[in-house]
Design a protein around this motif. Structure first.
Motif, PDB file in Angstrom:
ATOM      1  N   ARG A 151      37.920  34.182  47.771  1.00  0.00           N
ATOM      2  CA  ARG A 151      38.570  35.430  47.393  1.00  0.00           C
ATOM      3  C   ARG A 151      38.530  35.530  45.855  1.00  0.00           C
ATOM      4  NH1 ARG A 151      40.379  39.548  50.358  1.00  0.00           N
ATOM      5  NH2 ARG A 151      42.415  39.585  49.320  1.00  0.00           N
ATOM      6  N   VAL A 152      38.244  36.720  45.352  1.00  0.00           N
ATOM      7  CA  VAL A 152      38.188  36.949  43.911  1.00  0.00           C
ATOM      8  C   VAL A 152      38.970  38.202  43.549  1.00  0.00           C
ATOM      9  CG1 VAL A 152      35.942  35.816  43.625  1.00  0.00           C
ATOM     10  CG2 VAL A 152      36.044  38.266  44.106  1.00  0.00           C
ATOM     11  N   ARG A 153      39.380  38.249  42.259  1.00  0.00           N
ATOM     12  CA  ARG A 153      40.065  39.437  41.753  1.00  0.00           C
ATOM     13  C   ARG A 153      39.433  39.836  40.414  1.00  0.00           C
ATOM     14  NH1 ARG A 153      46.601  40.199  40.713  1.00  0.00           N
ATOM     15  NH2 ARG A 153      46.480  42.406  40.081  1.00  0.00           N
ATOM     16  N   VAL A 154      39.270  41.146  40.213  1.00  0.00           N
ATOM     17  CA  VAL A 154      38.663  41.661  38.978  1.00  0.00           C
ATOM     18  C   VAL A 154      39.704  41.626  37.880  1.00  0.00           C
ATOM     19  CG1 VAL A 154      37.544  43.619  37.833  1.00  0.00           C
ATOM     20  CG2 VAL A 154      37.083  43.155  40.260  1.00  0.00           C
ATOM     21  N   THR A 155      39.412  40.886  36.804  1.00  0.00           N
ATOM     22  CA  THR A 155      40.347  40.813  35.675  1.00  0.00           C
ATOM     23  C   THR A 155      39.956  41.726  34.518  1.00  0.00           C
ATOM     24  OG1 THR A 155      39.094  38.965  34.730  1.00  0.00           O
ATOM     25  CG2 THR A 155      40.908  38.426  36.245  1.00  0.00           C
ATOM     26  N   LYS A 156      38.673  42.077  34.439  1.00  0.00           N
ATOM     27  CA  LYS A 156      38.221  42.926  33.327  1.00  0.00           C
ATOM     28  C   LYS A 156      36.948  43.658  33.751  1.00  0.00           C
ATOM     29  CE  LYS A 156      38.382  41.059  29.334  1.00  0.00           C
ATOM     30  NZ  LYS A 156      38.047  40.223  28.134  1.00  0.00           N
ATOM     31  N   ALA A 157      36.827  44.936  33.325  1.00  0.00           N
ATOM     32  CA  ALA A 157      35.613  45.719  33.591  1.00  0.00           C
ATOM     33  C   ALA A 157      35.234  46.470  32.322  1.00  0.00           C
ATOM     34  CB  ALA A 157      35.828  46.682  34.756  1.00  0.00           C
ATOM     35  N   GLU A 158      34.145  46.042  31.632  1.00  0.00           N
ATOM     36  CA  GLU A 158      33.678  46.669  30.399  1.00  0.00           C
ATOM     37  C   GLU A 158      32.257  47.190  30.622  1.00  0.00           C
ATOM     38  OE1 GLU A 158      36.040  43.838  27.196  1.00  0.00           O
ATOM     39  OE2 GLU A 158      33.951  43.377  27.717  1.00  0.00           O
ATOM     40  N   GLY A 159      32.124  48.491  30.761  1.00  0.00           N
ATOM     41  CA  GLY A 159      30.820  49.055  31.070  1.00  0.00           C
ATOM     42  C   GLY A 159      30.362  48.553  32.413  1.00  0.00           C
ATOM     43  N   LEU A 160      29.188  47.885  32.406  1.00  0.00           N
ATOM     44  CA  LEU A 160      28.670  47.323  33.646  1.00  0.00           C
ATOM     45  C   LEU A 160      29.065  45.850  33.821  1.00  0.00           C
ATOM     46  CD1 LEU A 160      25.064  48.844  33.722  1.00  0.00           C
ATOM     47  CD2 LEU A 160      27.082  49.579  34.988  1.00  0.00           C
ATOM     48  N   ARG A 161      29.795  45.317  32.858  1.00  0.00           N
ATOM     49  CA  ARG A 161      30.169  43.897  32.933  1.00  0.00           C
ATOM     50  C   ARG A 161      31.522  43.772  33.652  1.00  0.00           C
ATOM     51  NH1 ARG A 161      32.906  40.059  29.601  1.00  0.00           N
ATOM     52  NH2 ARG A 161      31.960  37.975  29.771  1.00  0.00           N
ATOM     53  N   VAL A 162      31.481  43.160  34.829  1.00  0.00           N
ATOM     54  CA  VAL A 162      32.676  42.967  35.654  1.00  0.00           C
ATOM     55  C   VAL A 162      33.020  41.469  35.684  1.00  0.00           C
ATOM     56  CG1 VAL A 162      33.706  43.240  37.944  1.00  0.00           C
ATOM     57  CG2 VAL A 162      32.114  44.978  37.050  1.00  0.00           C
ATOM     58  N   VAL A 163      34.243  41.125  35.241  1.00  0.00           N
ATOM     59  CA  VAL A 163      34.687  39.721  35.169  1.00  0.00           C
ATOM     60  C   VAL A 163      35.710  39.465  36.297  1.00  0.00           C
ATOM     61  CG1 VAL A 163      35.760  37.955  33.735  1.00  0.00           C
ATOM     62  CG2 VAL A 163      34.327  39.742  32.663  1.00  0.00           C
TER      63      VAL A 163
END
Length: 454
Positions: free
Chosen positions: A435-447
């Motif tokens: 399971r993962v959770r998105v912590t940051k989304a900058e442009g096309l870069r998803v962390v």
């Protein structure tokens, strides 16, 4: 046509070019007939030389002499009243008079100075009005100063002597008119000639340089025994009068400056139309004057028009400069071959190009925001403040959870709301299926980071 429509005034240039190309064929419509008085037998043609001797006069006299010859005229009376003019034209006119199959009588109405004296000496007879003068034939430069080149003076003096001898007149008198350094006695003059000689009508009659004194053309014709003949007064046509002005060196320079500058401004700063039309009309007047004067032919106009077309194509067709070089050569060739003297025409063209370049540079600077170069410069800025983004943003993914579709080392693919998304871990290794959770989304870069339910 789409290409041409990119330049607002180019359609005006195209129309004017067509006008220029058709111009020579329209010139004969300006012809004019001479006035004729009643009489019997072959006619007497009266032709005026009442102006500066230049190329326009030469063209008119050639036409007038040709008409007299075709009409089988019995006599040409050349009415002379001139201070002189260009030596080259005077020599050509002198040859025309000397070789005319129709006998020529020169009537000095007031002045036959300089080149006018040379023309008169080539006639079969010289008749002078009382109070008129002939002579003062020394060479001068454009500023009116005496030419001091011994070779030129010797050659011109020989021309004057030959013309006098051919008509049975004393050659030393002609030499005294042409050579400022001549010294000697003139038979019948009663004084020593020194400096530049000018004869009054009475003196010319005494030394044999005038065959008769007459107060008018009519008296000349009566003295010739042709009083019962029809008299045709040949006058310049409107086109020939215009050509006299248009073939002046100063006028030619102005026409070329306006013509070249107008075309360049229209091509580099399109949208007006007026500079292009003025430019082509100026060049049309240049070729019109040269054509009427007898110097330019249809081939000169065609060469010039082809050159303009090649220069225009150079702006749109990649040719590595070949079209530009060919177009420039054709323009120069058209202008040079249309003029009386190709060398003078090239020098005039160089001066015109320099002046036109300055005018074009000024116009280009003033209207720099609408020049053709703006087609190659990106001036618009698309900022994020105005709503323009370079890439699609995925800020909506922040905080969402999903499943690692592939291992993340640290990059991989995650599955969120059924969508496969490229992502990177925040530093650690994440196994597939975690399971993962998105912590940051900058442009096309998803962390993402691994997420465990608490």
């Amino acid at each position: 046509m789409r290409l041409f429509n990119r330049l607002g005034g180019f359609r005006g240039i195209t129309a004017a070019l067509l006008l220029l190309a058709a111009l020579p064929g329209a010139v004969p419509a300006f012809g004019a007939e001479g006035e004729e008085s009643r009489g019997s037998g072959p006619a007497v043609y009266v032709i005026p030389v009442r102006q500066t001797i230049e190329s326009g006069l030469e063209a008119f006299l050639k036409r007038a002499f040709r008409e007299a010859e075709e009409a089988r005229a019995e006599r040409i009376v050349l009415v002379i009243n001139t201070n002189g003019g260009r030596l080259e034209n005077a020599q050509n006119i002198g040859d025309l008079v000397a070789s005319s199959p129709v006998p020529v009588t020169a009537f000095v109405e007031s002045k036959a100075f300089s080149a006018g004296a040379y023309i008169a000496l080539n006639a079969d007879q010289i008749v002078m009005r009382p109070g008129s003068s002939i002579g003062a034939a020394a060479m001068v430069d454009a500023a009116g100063n005496l030419v001091d080149n011994p070779k030129l003076i010797s050659a011109w003096t020989a021309e004057m002597r030959d013309a006098a001898e051919a008509s049975g007149r004393h050659p030393d008198i002609a030499a005294a008119m042409a050579d400022p350094n001549f010294r000697g006695d003139i038979p019948g003059l009663g004084r020593e000639a020194g400096g530049i000689l000018t004869l009054t009508a009475e003196e010319a009659l005494r030394v044999g340089y005038a065959d008769h004194l007459a107060g008018s053309v009519e008296e000349v014709i009566e003295w010739l025994g042709l009083g019962q003949r029809a008299v045709v007064h040949v006058e310049p046509t409107p086109a020939e009068r215009a050509a006299r002005v248009l073939t002046q060196p100063g006028v030619m320079l102005i026409l070329l400056i306006v013509g070249i500058a107008g075309i360049l401004i229209e091509l580099l700063v399109p949208g007006f139309g007026v500079p292009g039309i003025l430019g082509i009309l100026s060049l049309a007047l240049y070729f019109f004057g040269q054509y009427v004067a007898g110097f330019a032919g249809v081939e000169s106009v065609a060469l010039f028009v082809a050159g303009i077309i090649l220069l225009v194509l150079e702006l749109f067709v990649p040719s590595y400069g070949i079209l530009g070089i060919l177009g420039g050569a054709a323009v120069i060739g058209g202008i040079a071959t249309a003029a009386y003297d190709a060398g003078d025409a090239v020098m005039t063209l160089l001066y015109a190009l320099a002046a036109a370049a300055v005018l074009t540079a000024i116009a280009g600077y003033v209207f720099r925001r609408r020049g053709v170069w703006n087609k190659f410069i990106l001036r618009e800025a698309l900022t994020s403040e105005e709503g323009y983004l370079s890439t699609e943003t995925r800020a909506d993914l922040e905080g969402k959870t999903g499943t690692a579709a592939t291992p993340l080392r640290p990059a991989g693919v995650v599955l969120i709301d059924g969508e496969r998304i490229d992502a990177v871990s925040d530093g650690g290794f994440i196994e597939a299926g975690a399971r993962v959770r998105v912590t940051k989304a900058e442009g096309l870069r998803v962390v993402v980071r691994e997420w465990k339910d608490e």
